[in-house]
Design a protein around this motif. Structure first.
Motif, short mmCIF file in Angstrom:
data_model
loop_
_atom_site.label_atom_id
_atom_site.label_comp_id
_atom_site.label_asym_id
_atom_site.label_seq_id
_atom_site.Cartn_x
_atom_site.Cartn_y
_atom_site.Cartn_z
N ALA A 53 13.09 41.74 29.67
CA ALA A 53 13.84 42.61 30.56
C ALA A 53 14.22 41.88 31.85
O ALA A 53 15.37 41.95 32.30
CB ALA A 53 13.02 43.86 30.88
N ALA A 54 13.25 41.18 32.43
CA ALA A 54 13.53 40.44 33.67
C ALA A 54 14.55 39.33 33.42
O ALA A 54 15.44 39.09 34.23
CB ALA A 54 12.24 39.86 34.23
N SER A 55 14.43 38.66 32.27
CA SER A 55 15.38 37.59 31.93
C SER A 55 16.78 38.15 31.75
O SER A 55 17.76 37.53 32.17
CB SER A 55 14.93 36.88 30.66
OG SER A 55 13.66 36.29 30.83
N ALA A 56 16.88 39.32 31.11
CA ALA A 56 18.20 39.93 30.89
C ALA A 56 18.87 40.29 32.21
O ALA A 56 20.05 40.01 32.42
CB ALA A 56 18.06 41.17 30.02
N VAL A 57 18.10 40.88 33.12
CA VAL A 57 18.66 41.26 34.41
C VAL A 57 19.10 40.01 35.18
O VAL A 57 20.17 39.98 35.78
CB VAL A 57 17.64 42.07 35.23
CG1 VAL A 57 18.18 42.37 36.63
CG2 VAL A 57 17.29 43.37 34.52
N ALA A 58 18.24 38.97 35.15
CA ALA A 58 18.57 37.74 35.88
C ALA A 58 19.76 37.01 35.26
O ALA A 58 20.57 36.41 35.96
CB ALA A 58 17.35 36.82 35.92
N THR A 59 19.88 37.08 33.91
CA THR A 59 20.92 36.32 33.22
C THR A 59 22.29 37.00 33.31
O THR A 59 23.30 36.35 33.53
CB THR A 59 20.54 36.14 31.73
OG1 THR A 59 19.28 35.48 31.66
CG2 THR A 59 21.58 35.32 31.00
N GLU A 63 23.66 38.53 40.81
CA GLU A 63 22.89 38.74 42.03
C GLU A 63 21.92 37.58 42.25
O GLU A 63 21.21 37.15 41.34
CB GLU A 63 22.11 40.05 41.93
CG GLU A 63 21.46 40.49 43.22
CD GLU A 63 22.47 41.02 44.23
OE1 GLU A 63 22.18 40.93 45.44
OE2 GLU A 63 23.52 41.52 43.82
N GLU A 64 21.89 37.06 43.46
CA GLU A 64 20.92 36.04 43.84
C GLU A 64 19.65 36.73 44.32
O GLU A 64 19.71 37.65 45.13
CB GLU A 64 21.48 35.15 44.95
CG GLU A 64 22.59 34.22 44.49
CD GLU A 64 22.08 33.12 43.59
OE1 GLU A 64 20.90 32.73 43.75
OE2 GLU A 64 22.83 32.67 42.72
N HIS A 65 18.52 36.32 43.80
CA HIS A 65 17.26 36.92 44.19
C HIS A 65 16.26 35.81 44.47
O HIS A 65 16.30 34.74 43.85
CB HIS A 65 16.73 37.85 43.10
CG HIS A 65 15.59 38.72 43.55
ND1 HIS A 65 14.28 38.29 43.53
CD2 HIS A 65 15.57 39.99 44.04
CE1 HIS A 65 13.50 39.27 43.98
NE2 HIS A 65 14.26 40.31 44.29
N ALA A 66 15.33 36.07 45.38
CA ALA A 66 14.38 35.04 45.80
C ALA A 66 13.53 34.52 44.64
O ALA A 66 13.18 33.34 44.59
CB ALA A 66 13.46 35.59 46.89
N ASP A 226 13.90 43.67 42.64
CA ASP A 226 12.78 43.85 43.57
C ASP A 226 11.61 44.57 42.90
O ASP A 226 10.44 44.27 43.15
CB ASP A 226 13.23 44.64 44.81
CG ASP A 226 14.02 43.76 45.78
OD1 ASP A 226 13.91 42.53 45.67
OD2 ASP A 226 14.74 44.31 46.62
N ALA A 227 11.94 45.55 42.06
CA ALA A 227 10.89 46.32 41.39
C ALA A 227 10.36 45.62 40.15
O ALA A 227 9.16 45.70 39.85
CB ALA A 227 11.44 47.70 41.01
N LEU A 228 11.24 44.91 39.43
CA LEU A 228 10.87 44.37 38.12
C LEU A 228 10.13 43.04 38.21
O LEU A 228 9.14 42.83 37.49
CB LEU A 228 12.14 44.19 37.28
CG LEU A 228 11.96 43.82 35.81
CD1 LEU A 228 11.17 44.91 35.09
CD2 LEU A 228 13.32 43.63 35.15
#
Length: 300
Positions: A53-59, A63-66, A226-228
């Motif tokens: 799930a985290a990989s899908a959102v990031a891919t 959005e740039e996230h820390a 932020d939540a995931l």
């Protein structure tokens, strides 16, 4: 001769006492490793699903996230080393520490400053004995970690990861060294890069004709990440702790069984030597009696 027999019997008593201890530790490890295996099996699907799930959102978001952004130049790398609180587990601790040393050497060869984070008294003792500095330590739960332990570790790593490396002493990436539980007879030291987020579950490369799906995120991608992502970090660390706990208990059971078997062999050996010494003593006594009787007969 009598002193030699007493020495053998003393050794038999000493080895027998040791055998009772190793046998008890073997049975304790055997009873605990079953629950540890169940905990690994229960946590692994959740950790994998959360990673996907985290990989899908990031891919599939721009959005740039820390926690997903690669540093242009990696200066400081955190290494979380998961070891045991106790020994008597064969080569378990030595293997994971050797793997961590190889990782540290590779990172230093790449020009990175390594910041160790230690789990388990054995890794703490390893670094303290060599007078090496480390950023943090967590001990006392290697055989039975809880999610709260993983959360405490994860929060510290995320906190240091989002800090600036120059002025605030943060880190640019986070690696974890732990022992993966394969089976009761096989436990393998392993290294994973935890942060920044990368696809770790073997997502297959898409074919050229494949059309990527379109995703809509609700709430915003930034809020979702932020939540995931902290949940992802904590879940992965918890799974690593559980894998390490199962590996430690399996290694300890195997080591204690080997020690018990060796104690049995020593008892057999000392018993045989004591019997031989006793037989020699009896033979000598008989010879003395026969010699004395012959001397008396000759004197008459």
């Amino acid at each position: 001769m009598g002193a030699q027999i007493r020495e053998y019997r003393q050794r038999i008593r000493s080895v027998s006492a040791t055998k009772k201890i190793t046998r008890a530790m073997e049975l304790m490890a055997a009873s605990r490793v079953v629950k540890a295996q169940q905990a690994v099996r229960a946590s692994t699907p959740y950790a994998r699903a959360l990673t996907r799930a985290a990989s899908a959102v990031a891919t599939f978001s721009d959005e740039e996230h820390a926690l997903t952004s690669e540093a242009e130049q990696v200066r400081r790398a955190a290494v979380l080393i998961i070891s045991a609180d106790r020994g008597l587990a064969g080569g378990y601790n030595a293997n994971v520490l050797k793997e961590s040393e190889r990782l540290v050497a590779r990172l230093q060869d790449e020009g990175k400053e390594v910041v160790p984070y230690l789990v388990g008294r054995r890794s703490v003792n390893f670094y303290s004995f060599r007078k090496r500095e480390f950023a943090a330590q967590w001990t006392g739960f290697s055989e039975k970690p809880t999610f709260e332990d993983a959360r405490e570790i994860g929060n510290r790593l995320v906190e240091d990861f989002v800090k600036d490396t120059e002025g605030e002493g943060g880190v640019d990436e986070v690696h974890v060294v732990f022992t993966r539980f394969v089976s009761m007879v096989a436990q393998e030291p392993e290294v994973i890069r935890l942060l920044p987020l990368e696809v770790v579950d073997g997502v297959e490369e898409p074919e050229e004709s494949e059309i990527f799906p379109l995703y809509e995120f609700e709430p915003s991608v930034d809020e979702l990440l932020d939540a995931l992502l902290p949940k992802y970090v904590n879940a992965r660390i918890f799974n690593c702790l559980l894998q390490a706990a199962a590996s430690e208990l399996a290694a300890r059971q195997r080591a204690m069984k080997s020690a018990t078997d060796n104690a049995e062999e020593l008892i057999k050996m000392y018993t045989r030597l004591a019997n031989q010494a006793r037989q020699a003593e009896i033979t000598q006594e008989i010879s003395e009696i026969v010699g004395g009787a012959s001397a008396l007969a000759e004197s008459k």
